[in-house]
Design a protein around this motif. Structure first.
Motif, PDB file in Angstrom:
ATOM      1  N   PRO A   3     -55.697  71.730 106.499  1.00 55.40           N
ATOM      2  CA  PRO A   3     -55.116  70.511 106.082  1.00 55.40           C
ATOM      3  C   PRO A   3     -54.584  69.636 107.031  1.00 55.40           C
ATOM      4  CG  PRO A   3     -54.312  72.468 104.960  1.00 55.40           C
ATOM      5  CD  PRO A   3     -55.268  72.756 105.972  1.00 55.40           C
ATOM      6  N   THR A   4     -54.866  68.156 106.635  1.00 57.68           N
ATOM      7  CA  THR A   4     -54.478  67.248 107.851  1.00 57.68           C
ATOM      8  C   THR A   4     -52.919  67.315 107.772  1.00 57.68           C
ATOM      9  OG1 THR A   4     -54.217  65.602 105.903  1.00 57.68           O
ATOM     10  CG2 THR A   4     -56.338  65.875 107.304  1.00 57.68           C
ATOM     11  N   ILE A   5     -52.286  66.941 108.903  1.00 57.75           N
ATOM     12  CA  ILE A   5     -50.821  67.088 109.108  1.00 57.75           C
ATOM     13  C   ILE A   5     -50.500  65.646 109.403  1.00 57.75           C
ATOM     14  CG2 ILE A   5     -49.082  67.719 110.709  1.00 57.75           C
ATOM     15  CD1 ILE A   5     -50.920  70.069 111.605  1.00 57.75           C
ATOM     16  N   LYS A   6     -49.297  65.421 108.557  1.00 58.42           N
ATOM     17  CA  LYS A   6     -48.651  64.046 108.605  1.00 58.42           C
ATOM     18  C   LYS A   6     -47.221  64.381 109.328  1.00 58.42           C
ATOM     19  CE  LYS A   6     -47.217  59.755 106.151  1.00 58.42           C
ATOM     20  NZ  LYS A   6     -46.358  60.034 105.231  1.00 58.42           N
ATOM     21  N   ILE A  24     -52.272  66.117 115.776  1.00 57.63           N
ATOM     22  CA  ILE A  24     -51.510  65.497 114.722  1.00 57.63           C
ATOM     23  C   ILE A  24     -52.577  64.464 113.734  1.00 57.63           C
ATOM     24  CG2 ILE A  24     -49.620  63.729 113.779  1.00 57.63           C
ATOM     25  CD1 ILE A  24     -48.060  65.462 116.051  1.00 57.63           C
ATOM     26  N   ASP A  25     -52.801  64.424 112.685  1.00 62.19           N
ATOM     27  CA  ASP A  25     -53.589  63.534 112.152  1.00 62.19           C
ATOM     28  C   ASP A  25     -53.020  62.136 111.615  1.00 62.19           C
ATOM     29  OD1 ASP A  25     -56.073  65.644 111.735  1.00 62.19           O
ATOM     30  OD2 ASP A  25     -54.387  66.642 110.878  1.00 62.19           O
ATOM     31  N   GLN A  26     -51.853  62.084 111.186  1.00 60.21           N
ATOM     32  CA  GLN A  26     -51.186  60.830 110.747  1.00 60.21           C
ATOM     33  C   GLN A  26     -49.758  60.971 111.325  1.00 60.21           C
ATOM     34  OE1 GLN A  26     -51.653  61.374 106.767  1.00 60.21           O
ATOM     35  NE2 GLN A  26     -53.976  61.092 106.640  1.00 60.21           N
ATOM     36  N   ILE A  27     -49.206  59.796 111.360  1.00 63.69           N
ATOM     37  CA  ILE A  27     -47.953  59.499 111.749  1.00 63.69           C
ATOM     38  C   ILE A  27     -47.454  58.409 110.903  1.00 63.69           C
ATOM     39  CG2 ILE A  27     -47.989  60.199 114.127  1.00 63.69           C
ATOM     40  CD1 ILE A  27     -48.045  57.293 114.819  1.00 63.69           C
ATOM     41  N   GLN A  52     -53.380  51.314 123.045  1.00 57.93           N
ATOM     42  CA  GLN A  52     -53.471  51.366 124.101  1.00 57.93           C
ATOM     43  C   GLN A  52     -53.863  52.748 124.850  1.00 57.93           C
ATOM     44  OE1 GLN A  52     -49.945  51.005 126.572  1.00 57.93           O
ATOM     45  NE2 GLN A  52     -50.855  49.643 128.209  1.00 57.93           N
ATOM     46  N   MET A  53     -53.324  53.869 124.004  1.00 59.79           N
ATOM     47  CA  MET A  53     -53.785  55.292 124.421  1.00 59.79           C
ATOM     48  C   MET A  53     -55.285  55.300 123.860  1.00 59.79           C
ATOM     49  SD  MET A  53     -51.628  58.718 123.361  1.00 59.79           S
ATOM     50  CE  MET A  53     -52.170  58.460 121.421  1.00 59.79           C
ATOM     51  N   ARG A  54     -55.614  54.708 123.112  1.00 51.46           N
ATOM     52  CA  ARG A  54     -57.028  55.047 122.511  1.00 51.46           C
ATOM     53  C   ARG A  54     -57.888  54.407 123.348  1.00 51.46           C
ATOM     54  NH1 ARG A  54     -56.571  52.282 117.807  1.00 51.46           N
ATOM     55  NH2 ARG A  54     -55.921  54.135 116.933  1.00 51.46           N
ATOM     56  N   GLU A  55     -57.853  53.063 123.769  1.00 52.24           N
ATOM     57  CA  GLU A  55     -58.615  52.485 124.702  1.00 52.24           C
ATOM     58  C   GLU A  55     -58.628  53.063 125.964  1.00 52.24           C
ATOM     59  OE1 GLU A  55     -56.872  48.420 124.697  1.00 52.24           O
ATOM     60  OE2 GLU A  55     -57.654  48.215 122.483  1.00 52.24           O
ATOM     61  N   GLN A  56     -57.560  53.423 126.686  1.00 48.74           N
ATOM     62  CA  GLN A  56     -57.663  53.882 128.096  1.00 48.74           C
ATOM     63  C   GLN A  56     -57.891  55.355 128.040  1.00 48.74           C
ATOM     64  OE1 GLN A  56     -53.293  53.630 129.188  1.00 48.74           O
ATOM     65  NE2 GLN A  56     -53.598  51.446 129.664  1.00 48.74           N
ATOM     66  N   GLU A  57     -58.001  56.115 127.236  1.00 46.10           N
ATOM     67  CA  GLU A  57     -58.251  57.638 127.286  1.00 46.10           C
ATOM     68  C   GLU A  57     -59.700  57.967 126.521  1.00 46.10           C
ATOM     69  OE1 GLU A  57     -55.063  60.243 126.703  1.00 46.10           O
ATOM     70  OE2 GLU A  57     -53.533  59.021 127.808  1.00 46.10           O
ATOM     71  N   ASP A  58     -59.944  56.756 125.794  1.00 44.70           N
ATOM     72  CA  ASP A  58     -61.213  56.939 124.821  1.00 44.70           C
ATOM     73  C   ASP A  58     -61.213  58.199 124.065  1.00 44.70           C
ATOM     74  OD1 ASP A  58     -63.686  56.085 123.710  1.00 44.70           O
ATOM     75  OD2 ASP A  58     -64.597  57.244 125.397  1.00 44.70           O
ATOM     76  N   ARG A  59     -59.890  58.223 123.089  1.00 44.12           N
ATOM     77  CA  ARG A  59     -59.827  59.456 122.399  1.00 44.12           C
ATOM     78  C   ARG A  59     -59.223  59.102 120.941  1.00 44.12           C
ATOM     79  NH1 ARG A  59     -54.797  62.197 122.343  1.00 44.12           N
ATOM     80  NH2 ARG A  59     -53.296  61.442 123.826  1.00 44.12           N
ATOM     81  N   ARG A  60     -59.500  60.069 120.082  1.00 43.31           N
ATOM     82  CA  ARG A  60     -58.917  59.685 118.977  1.00 43.31           C
ATOM     83  C   ARG A  60     -57.435  59.641 118.609  1.00 43.31           C
ATOM     84  NH1 ARG A  60     -56.957  63.376 115.327  1.00 43.31           N
ATOM     85  NH2 ARG A  60     -56.751  63.098 113.191  1.00 43.31           N
ATOM     86  N   THR A  61     -56.893  58.854 118.229  1.00 41.47           N
ATOM     87  CA  THR A  61     -55.485  58.731 117.758  1.00 41.47           C
ATOM     88  C   THR A  61     -55.000  58.983 116.385  1.00 41.47           C
ATOM     89  OG1 THR A  61     -55.281  56.370 117.755  1.00 41.47           O
ATOM     90  CG2 THR A  61     -55.188  57.478 120.058  1.00 41.47           C
ATOM     91  N   PRO A  62     -53.709  59.523 115.881  1.00 41.01           N
ATOM     92  CA  PRO A  62     -53.486  59.544 114.636  1.00 41.01           C
ATOM     93  C   PRO A  62     -53.697  58.265 113.833  1.00 41.01           C
ATOM     94  CG  PRO A  62     -51.766  60.676 116.042  1.00 41.01           C
ATOM     95  CD  PRO A  62     -52.741  59.779 116.927  1.00 41.01           C
TER      96      PRO A  62
END
Length: 234
Positions: A3-6, A24-27, A52-62
């Motif tokens: 299950p996803t985590i919010k 974590i999948d959602q905040i 900013q975190m998504r752009e700088q680190e090129d990774r998925r964010t919640p």
């Protein structure tokens, strides 16, 4: 699939920084009446940090979820201008027409909350959902992406920190599968009971707020423990 985590009720960037490495999948940001309520400006700051975190680190964010109760179209528009949410969660008596408007206006996912009262007469553990209750749910088919079950709170509608009768969940699981929507469970979850829930019932996601707090503030260690209980295989 697990299950996803919010994690709901975040109120500042510092908490985001402390949990950014967790799966974590959602905040969730609460705009409804609540002690965890945030302004659209603060939510905008947290979303900007995630972007900013998504752009700088090129990774998925919640995904970001805004929690509202009986909002007006004007309120939703004002919030979205400051905080570009991925999901709008409606916790009141919002109509299918409003859900449809939200999807068309903002192009976001819509979660509709069903608040379950302890004495809910029309919900029986041993029988299918009543025709009247089913008719209410069916009216949301096609305009919501998820149904979220929460414990009713007489003041705020939800967010009570209390568990509802989990034995009712299969009634909604059957309906959600047929309707093609996700089923998410909230209400009184914490690190010591969430695994019991997901092992016993077939659900798509969990939503926690007060269960990962200490003295009304998000507790990073409790959040870590909550996530570990769901993401590990033992």
């Amino acid at each position: 699939m697990k299950p996803t985590i919010k994690i709901c009720g975040l109120q500042g960037v510092e908490v985001l920084k402390s949990i950014q490495s967790l799966p974590i999948d959602q905040i969730g940001f609460v705009f409804a009446p609540s002690k965890r309520r945030v302004t659209k400006e603060i939510a905008g700051e947290m979303i900007a940090f995630l972007n900013q975190m998504r752009e700088q680190e090129d990774r998925r964010t919640p995904l970001t979820v805004g929690v509202f109760m009986n909002p007006t179209q004007e309120e939703l528009t004002q919030v979205m201008e400051h905080a570009s949410l991925d999901v709008i969660q409606l916790h009141g008596e919002e109509s299918p027409d409003l859900c449809k408007w939200v999807k068309q206006k903002f192009g976001v996912q819509v979660y509709k909350v069903i608040s379950i009262k302890g004495e809910h007469a029309e919900l029986s553990v041993d029988a299918p959902l009543s025709k009247s209750f089913l008719a209410r749910l069916v009216s949301y088919v096609g305009v919501i992406d998820a149904l979220l079950l929460d414990t009713h709170d007489p003041v705020y509608g939800g967010g009570s920190g209390q568990v509802f009768r989990w034995e009712l969940i299969p009634r909604f699981t059957e309906w959600a599968k047929h309707a093609g929507v996700k089923l998410i469970v909230a209400g009184g979850l914490h690190p010591d009971n969430v695994r019991i829930l997901v092992d016993a019932y077939e659900i798509d996601g969990v939503d926690v707020s007060s269960g990962v707090e200490t003295d009304g503030r998000k507790d990073i260690e409790k959040i870590k423990k909550f996530v570990e209980r769901l993401k590990t295989n033992d």
